[in-house]
Scaffold this active site. Sequence first.
Site, PDB file in Angstrom:
ATOM      1  N   SER A  68     -21.998  34.711 -36.268  1.00 43.01           N
ATOM      2  CA  SER A  68     -23.364  35.042 -36.690  1.00 43.01           C
ATOM      3  C   SER A  68     -23.815  34.319 -37.954  1.00 43.01           C
ATOM      4  CB  SER A  68     -23.511  36.555 -36.886  1.00 43.01           C
ATOM      5  OG  SER A  68     -23.498  37.213 -35.650  1.00 43.01           O
ATOM      6  N   LYS A  71     -26.661  32.024 -37.433  1.00 42.07           N
ATOM      7  CA  LYS A  71     -28.029  32.530 -37.315  1.00 42.07           C
ATOM      8  C   LYS A  71     -28.902  32.074 -38.490  1.00 42.07           C
ATOM      9  CE  LYS A  71     -26.505  36.701 -34.831  1.00 42.07           C
ATOM     10  NZ  LYS A  71     -26.340  38.167 -34.923  1.00 42.07           N
ATOM     11  N   TYR A 193     -27.200  30.642 -26.826  1.00 38.49           N
ATOM     12  CA  TYR A 193     -26.815  31.578 -27.889  1.00 38.49           C
ATOM     13  C   TYR A 193     -25.300  31.679 -28.009  1.00 38.49           C
ATOM     14  CZ  TYR A 193     -26.494  35.943 -30.527  1.00 38.49           C
ATOM     15  OH  TYR A 193     -26.195  36.898 -31.457  1.00 38.49           O
ATOM     16  N   TYR A 244     -26.262  43.447 -41.973  1.00 37.43           N
ATOM     17  CA  TYR A 244     -26.607  44.544 -41.050  1.00 37.43           C
ATOM     18  C   TYR A 244     -26.639  45.894 -41.758  1.00 37.43           C
ATOM     19  CZ  TYR A 244     -25.219  40.646 -38.099  1.00 37.43           C
ATOM     20  OH  TYR A 244     -25.079  39.406 -37.543  1.00 37.43           O
ATOM     21  N   VAL A 262     -18.680  37.914 -37.251  1.00 41.54           N
ATOM     22  CA  VAL A 262     -17.504  38.650 -36.792  1.00 41.54           C
ATOM     23  C   VAL A 262     -16.260  37.770 -36.706  1.00 41.54           C
ATOM     24  CG1 VAL A 262     -18.827  40.388 -35.548  1.00 41.54           C
ATOM     25  CG2 VAL A 262     -18.064  38.326 -34.349  1.00 41.54           C
TER      26      VAL A 262
END
Length: 301
Positions: A68, A71, A193, A244, A262
């Site tokens: 991630s 992103k 993705y 998050y 992760v």
Amino acid sequence: MDTAPFDYGGLLERIVADIAPLLGSGTPAEYIPALASVDPRQFGMAVADLDGNVFGVGDWQVPFSAQSITKVFALALALAEGGDSLWERVGREPSGNPFNSLVQLEYENGIPRNPFINAGALVVTDVLQTLTGDASSELLEFLRQESQNPDIGFDAEVAASEQSHGDRNAAVAHFMASYGNIVNPVPALLEHYFWQCSIEMSCADLARAGRFLARHGLRADGSRLLTRSEAKQVNAVMLTCGTYDAAGEFAYRVGLPGKSGVGGGIVAVVPAGASWPSGAPASTPAATRSRVWPPSTASPP
């Protein structure tokens, strides 16, 4: 006025000494089988200053799954290519929920809270796919250029592992498509993705690649990717949403824009200062936060 260069190497060594008792205390991400077998004691950290000097410690040159963290770079490219219209399709608010939650999407008519939860990242990839025709390859090429490492690549095993366990992401994408917030075919979107998340980079690579956010939007070659305002916006969303449901704790303890993944990595940015990534595959939430910037360690300039 003291003009001596800051001792980044000494600071990194002190951080390693502080976090040594924590190494191996967490567990790798088990819901992605290809990541579950990574050595839980692997740890590296690097810092790149504004001039491109990179300092590192531990396994800082060992590639790991960026997941991630990518992103952030996809968001920067989508903003650079498409401008502020992106924010009509994704919000800028903390979600307060785990990264793969569907809870808020129905209440908010298929508009994700922010670009870093999986739903928001899928929208960003959808935008980038529309703008470029090949979102994952465009992102990979950008990362190779900014990191000055042409060997950065996708990990086919990780991408396949994510695809075979990607039902939640597929559900999120189809749900947003039902609201008209996904415009490309969902299977193709998911493929890009998963390839994006599978990109392998070392801490050294990430340190160099993230410098444009410390340099107010300027790329490694001196050209401008983002306006100063856009770079500030990306950093702001990283600070409030980059970790998050742990974003508040991260902001309180670290106080810097950051983005976790992760795969065990975290990138933090010191605007007008430096880019600081770390990598530790054993990434339980509490352990990961402790590893980034222990409160007992001196802060950088």
